[in-house]
Structure formats: C-alpha cells, structure tokens
Design a protein around this motif. Structure first.
Motif, mmCIF file in Angstrom:
data_model
loop_
_atom_site.group_PDB
_atom_site.id
_atom_site.type_symbol
_atom_site.label_atom_id
_atom_site.label_comp_id
_atom_site.label_asym_id
_atom_site.label_seq_id
_atom_site.Cartn_x
_atom_site.Cartn_y
_atom_site.Cartn_z
ATOM 1 N N MET A 193 43.553 45.399 39.494
ATOM 2 C CA MET A 193 43.019 44.136 39.027
ATOM 3 C C MET A 193 41.555 44.357 38.651
ATOM 4 N N ASN A 194 41.199 44.004 37.420
ATOM 5 C CA ASN A 194 39.819 44.194 36.982
ATOM 6 C C ASN A 194 38.944 43.016 37.424
ATOM 7 N N TYR A 195 37.646 43.145 37.222
ATOM 8 C CA TYR A 195 36.719 42.142 37.733
ATOM 9 C C TYR A 195 36.963 40.762 37.136
ATOM 10 N N THR A 196 37.352 40.686 35.883
ATOM 11 C CA THR A 196 37.605 39.385 35.258
ATOM 12 C C THR A 196 38.763 38.665 35.946
ATOM 13 N N ASN A 197 39.849 39.379 36.165
ATOM 14 C CA ASN A 197 41.004 38.767 36.835
ATOM 15 C C ASN A 197 40.700 38.430 38.287
ATOM 16 N N THR A 198 39.917 39.274 38.948
ATOM 17 C CA THR A 198 39.539 39.008 40.329
ATOM 18 C C THR A 198 38.716 37.732 40.422
ATOM 19 N N ILE A 199 37.749 37.589 39.542
ATOM 20 C CA ILE A 199 36.905 36.386 39.568
ATOM 21 C C ILE A 199 37.721 35.153 39.205
ATOM 22 N N LYS A 200 38.628 35.265 38.236
ATOM 23 C CA LYS A 200 39.489 34.129 37.891
ATOM 24 C C LYS A 200 40.385 33.735 39.070
ATOM 25 N N LEU A 201 40.902 34.719 39.777
ATOM 26 C CA LEU A 201 41.704 34.436 40.968
ATOM 27 C C LEU A 201 40.874 33.676 41.998
ATOM 28 N N ALA A 202 39.646 34.132 42.219
ATOM 29 C CA ALA A 202 38.770 33.468 43.187
ATOM 30 C C ALA A 202 38.477 32.028 42.775
ATOM 31 N N VAL A 203 38.256 31.810 41.499
ATOM 32 C CA VAL A 203 37.971 30.462 41.007
ATOM 33 C C VAL A 203 39.188 29.554 41.220
ATOM 34 N N ALA A 204 40.374 30.064 40.901
ATOM 35 C CA ALA A 204 41.599 29.269 41.099
ATOM 36 C C ALA A 204 41.820 28.979 42.583
ATOM 37 N N VAL B 204 32.271 45.019 38.998
ATOM 38 C CA VAL B 204 31.448 45.280 37.811
ATOM 39 C C VAL B 204 30.680 46.585 38.019
ATOM 40 N N GLN B 205 30.160 46.781 39.214
ATOM 41 C CA GLN B 205 29.395 47.981 39.537
ATOM 42 C C GLN B 205 30.292 49.185 39.822
ATOM 43 N N PHE B 206 31.464 48.924 40.413
ATOM 44 C CA PHE B 206 32.388 49.994 40.810
ATOM 45 C C PHE B 206 33.753 49.734 40.175
ATOM 46 N N PRO B 207 33.851 49.849 38.840
ATOM 47 C CA PRO B 207 35.070 49.431 38.131
ATOM 48 C C PRO B 207 36.317 50.273 38.426
ATOM 49 N N HIS B 208 36.156 51.466 38.933
ATOM 50 C CA HIS B 208 37.308 52.343 39.159
ATOM 51 C C HIS B 208 37.692 52.444 40.629
ATOM 52 N N SER B 209 37.135 51.572 41.447
ATOM 53 C CA SER B 209 37.401 51.630 42.881
ATOM 54 C C SER B 209 38.759 51.024 43.221
ATOM 55 N N LYS B 210 39.671 51.881 43.650
ATOM 56 C CA LYS B 210 40.992 51.401 44.084
ATOM 57 C C LYS B 210 40.874 50.630 45.399
ATOM 58 N N ALA B 211 39.927 51.011 46.223
ATOM 59 C CA ALA B 211 39.747 50.316 47.497
ATOM 60 C C ALA B 211 39.346 48.863 47.265
ATOM 61 N N LEU B 212 38.471 48.612 46.287
ATOM 62 C CA LEU B 212 38.092 47.234 45.998
ATOM 63 C C LEU B 212 39.275 46.436 45.461
ATOM 64 N N LYS B 213 40.061 47.056 44.597
ATOM 65 C CA LYS B 213 41.257 46.385 44.079
ATOM 66 C C LYS B 213 42.202 46.036 45.231
ATOM 67 N N ASN B 214 42.383 46.970 46.136
ATOM 68 C CA ASN B 214 43.257 46.733 47.275
ATOM 69 C C ASN B 214 42.678 45.703 48.242
ATOM 70 N N ALA B 215 41.351 45.601 48.302
ATOM 71 C CA ALA B 215 40.725 44.570 49.137
ATOM 72 C C ALA B 215 41.120 43.180 48.648
ATOM 73 N N VAL B 216 41.173 43.002 47.334
ATOM 74 C CA VAL B 216 41.588 41.711 46.773
ATOM 75 C C VAL B 216 42.999 41.368 47.247
ATOM 76 N N TYR B 217 43.911 42.339 47.131
ATOM 77 C CA TYR B 217 45.298 42.102 47.551
ATOM 78 C C TYR B 217 45.389 41.841 49.053
ATOM 79 N N SER B 218 44.561 42.522 49.816
ATOM 80 C CA SER B 218 44.558 42.330 51.257
ATOM 81 C C SER B 218 44.057 40.924 51.622
#
Length: 128
Positions: free
Chosen positions: A1-12, A63-77
């Motif tokens: 999940m990229n930063y745009t989708n993550t932020i949209k998820l948070a807003v929703a 935005v700062q760490f766009p390739h971080s799989k750990a950050l992507k997984n944090a969203v799912y967690s």
C-alpha cells in the motif's frame, strides 16, 4: 500500500470513527446502558481513533520510506487491530455477547505489532 492509499484509508477510518462515536453516544446509549458497556464502547472508539491516527502517521512516513515493507505491514496490522479489538468490543457492547472478550487481546497484539513494524520500517538512508 503506497502513501496515498494509506492516507486515504486513514481519512476514511477517521470519518467512520467519528460517526461510530456519535452514534454510540446518541443512538446506542440505551443499549449500552442496558448491558453496562458504555465504558467498553468508549474504549473501542478511542483505540480505533488512536490507531487511525497511527495509520495516518504511517502514510506520512511512507513518503520518506516508500519501499519499506515493514511500514506497509504496519498499516495492515493496525487495520487488523481495529477490526479485531474495536470490532469485538463494539459487538460485546451492543449484544452482551461476552465470549468475544476472548479474541479482543488478539487485536491488542496486532496494535503492538504495528508499532514494532513502524520501528523496524524506519531505516537510515545510506546516501545521507
């Protein structure tokens, strides 16, 4: 999940959290009082909101760490934590179904894992 989708998820999720909180305070009050679960419902809303903000934070970090799989997984967690922790407390609060309290801690573990994944997802840039 990229930063745009993550932020949209948070807003929703933020809008949904406000709606759930307002509905609980106004429309569900008699049911919550019947089961003695006003505080439980408020805890569910608080944790949902805290972790919605955490998802928003992760979007900014992506935005700062766009390739971080750990950050992507944090969203799912965090999302899993919201669904399991807050979701089970919402159902418990409105139905009196006490057995769901047994799965609530799994949502708490998902929240903890999300915070650990943020820690692991922030790595220094070797080019700096």
């Amino acid at each position: 999940m990229n930063y745009t989708n993550t932020i949209k998820l948070a807003v929703a999720l933020g809008a949904l959290t406000v709606a759930i909180g307002a509905f609980g305070a106004h429309g569900l009050e008699p049911i919550l009082e019947k089961y003695g679960r006003v505080d439980t419902f408020e805890t569910a809303v608080k944790y949902q909101f805290y972790h919605t903000l955490a998802i928003f934070l992760v979007g900014i970090l992506q935005v700062q760490f766009p390739h971080s799989k750990a950050l992507k997984n944090a969203v799912y967690s965090f999302l899993a934590g919201i669904l399991i922790f807050s979701g089970s407390l919402y159902i418990l609060s409105t139905t009196g179904t006490n057995w769901l309290g047994a799965i609530t801690p799994l949502g708490g573990l998902a929240f903890i894992l999300g915070w650990i994944l943020i820690f692991l997802g922030i790595k220094p840039n070797p080019n700096n």
